[in-house]
Scaffold this active site. Structure first.
Site, mmCIF file in Angstrom:
data_model
loop_
_atom_site.group_PDB
_atom_site.id
_atom_site.type_symbol
_atom_site.label_atom_id
_atom_site.label_comp_id
_atom_site.label_asym_id
_atom_site.label_seq_id
_atom_site.Cartn_x
_atom_site.Cartn_y
_atom_site.Cartn_z
ATOM 1 N N ASP A 1 0.845 -1.337 0.145
ATOM 2 C CA ASP A 1 0.164 0.043 0.060
ATOM 3 C C ASP A 1 0.811 1.317 0.039
ATOM 4 O OD1 ASP A 1 -2.185 1.795 0.500
ATOM 5 O OD2 ASP A 1 -3.408 0.033 1.294
ATOM 6 N N ASP B 1 -10.605 -1.186 2.456
ATOM 7 C CA ASP B 1 -9.197 -1.089 1.419
ATOM 8 C C ASP B 1 -8.425 -1.945 2.020
ATOM 9 O OD1 ASP B 1 -7.612 -0.092 -0.042
ATOM 10 O OD2 ASP B 1 -7.502 2.006 0.838
ATOM 11 N N ALA B 2 -8.230 -2.985 1.391
ATOM 12 C CA ALA B 2 -7.535 -4.382 1.652
ATOM 13 C C ALA B 2 -6.391 -4.555 0.739
ATOM 14 C CB ALA B 2 -8.321 -5.503 1.901
ATOM 15 N N LYS B 3 -6.598 -4.077 -0.509
ATOM 16 C CA LYS B 3 -5.612 -4.498 -1.418
ATOM 17 C C LYS B 3 -5.363 -6.250 -1.544
ATOM 18 C CE LYS B 3 -4.128 0.370 -1.852
ATOM 19 N NZ LYS B 3 -5.138 0.935 -0.813
ATOM 20 N N ARG B 4 -6.240 -6.961 -1.497
ATOM 21 C CA ARG B 4 -5.831 -8.275 -1.403
ATOM 22 C C ARG B 4 -5.679 -8.904 -3.082
ATOM 23 N NH1 ARG B 4 -5.501 -6.786 3.415
ATOM 24 N NH2 ARG B 4 -6.119 -8.016 4.979
#
Lengths: 273, 273
Positions: A99, B94-97
């Site tokens: 991030d 908002d984890a951006k997995r």
């Protein structure tokens, strides 16, 4: 943990096996479901039965997050159990995080400090300032996704970016990051033939190689193209080991499967000149 | 939540503001630290003071994971509070997995079922089978990283892959994924000038735009290049709103800042023909 400590452990155990602790309550032996913490009970039994045959454990965080608070608690108990009982074993949080800078710092704190993992997998898409906060931790390792084992790897990773494929560009650019000596890379076993090229770019770095077993990758091929004089490989098996049996003998069956892989690895280690 | 419900809410509130709930215990008012759950107390106060001014809340999971079990519990309480009290508000994990197929399915279960978020941010590096498990959920939205707001975006995203930049390739290829109508995209406000090109590729999709405020992006520029006839934008502010004051008046100060942004947005909404 230092890289040298990892290498020492590989030589001592004659193994470079990493066991993926991807616990799915639908797949573990049903008698464990009556336990207070079935996920941890499963992991503890697997660890007790296999720790002498492997050098690393890799819980994938998805499998813990899927069970909410209980899952996160089981992850904490698992890493604490490993650090207390087997501090020589390399631990990998397979979290694939990444991030903007201040946010990556929070992830680094979560996995390196609070949970005290030795390493974490990180996705490269957001670039330098998303990776460097992880690299800032001494004796902790950041395992960057380069060429993953799944079919989707061909969507972007193997396409040409500028003069070379994206995964090569990721490797090349990441070598310029601050503290890049703390980098390792994920390279899928299903793409073993790419390893020769990758070793041209990073002859010395450790590679975490998933995809042997359930996903169809070959241990021999990976070693042929990917091994270096310090071994330089951690080969992961998850489902193939931990779900070798879904009966009461599951831990014994997992140990037998891990032993099988360790013995194949011992043969490969003898080939290092 | 359907996209139409989101659009209706934007029109009703005259706002397309998303508030980022990135709670850092070092930055929240110190008097909250004596509460049983300071993170949730902070979020509840911010939500109570701002819910009429925004259409979405976006907790970044890093800030919760950094506090271990307590953090995960606070995340659960926050999403439950939102779903119970403000079901009309769009929620973004908002984890951006992103991981191989069966693992992405576990993440989708964690965030769409257990935590019941309306949407999740996902990293595209691992391609199709890492994204499609999220897309399989009806009336849930997968917000794919395209062009992020940070400096590291220039490492790979803006480099040319084949005939066009990687971020454009990500958008183009992702449109071929199954259930791609459930896709939205992250485009950083700091790169507003790219939005005109992006709108050529995806005229109708919603864009989640971080980077206004603390990161320096301009609301006017983003609207100029990114807005479509259904608005098509969720503009996020995190630190600029939630840390408007670190005193006892923090919630009032956050509401004042949110009101300011809402009023700027109301002006922009009038420009839609």
């Amino acid at each position: 943990m230092t890289t040298q400590q990892l290498i020492n452990q590989i030589q001592k155990k004659k193994s470079f096996l990493c066991i993926g602790l991807d616990v799915d309550l639908n797949k573990i032996p049903q008698h464990l479901l009556t336990e207070e913490d079935p996920i941890f009970s499963f992991n503890k039994a697997i660890i007790d039965a296999t720790h002498h045959l492997c050098v690393a454990y890799k819980p994938n965080t998805a499998f813990y997050e899927a069970y909410g608070l209980k899952g996160w608690k089981a992850l904490e108990k698992t890493i604490n159990y490993l650090n207390q009982n087997h501090p020589e074993i390399f631990t990998i949080a397979d979290a694939k995080r990444g991030d903007i800078g201040n946010t990556s710092s929070m992830y680094a704190k979560a996995f390196f400090e609070d949970l005290a993992f030795d390493s974490i997998t990180v996705a490269p898409y957001m670039g330098k300032d998303s990776v460097e906060p992880f690299l800032a931790f001494k004796n902790k390792h950041t395992i960057l996704l380069a060429l993953t084992s799944n079919a989707g790897a061909f969507d972007f990773q193997t396409k040409t970016l500028g003069s070379q494929e994206l995964y090569k560009e990721v490797i090349k650019v990441s070598k310029t990051y601050k503290n890049s000596e703390n980098l390792m890379y994920v390279v899928g076993a299903t793409k073993a033939e790419y390893l020769a090229d990758i070793r041209q770019l990073i002859p010395n770095q450790f590679l975490l190689v998933p995809g042997v077993g359930a996903q169809g990758g070959s241990l021999q091929e990976v070693c042929k193209y990917g091994m270096n004089s310090n071994v330089g490989l951690l080969i992961n098996s998850s489902r193939g080991v931990i779900y070798a049996s879904d009966k009461k003998d599951f831990a014994i069956a997992a140990a037998a499967k891990a032993r099988e892989l360790q013995q194949e690895m011992e043969i490969q280690l003898k080939l290092i000149v």
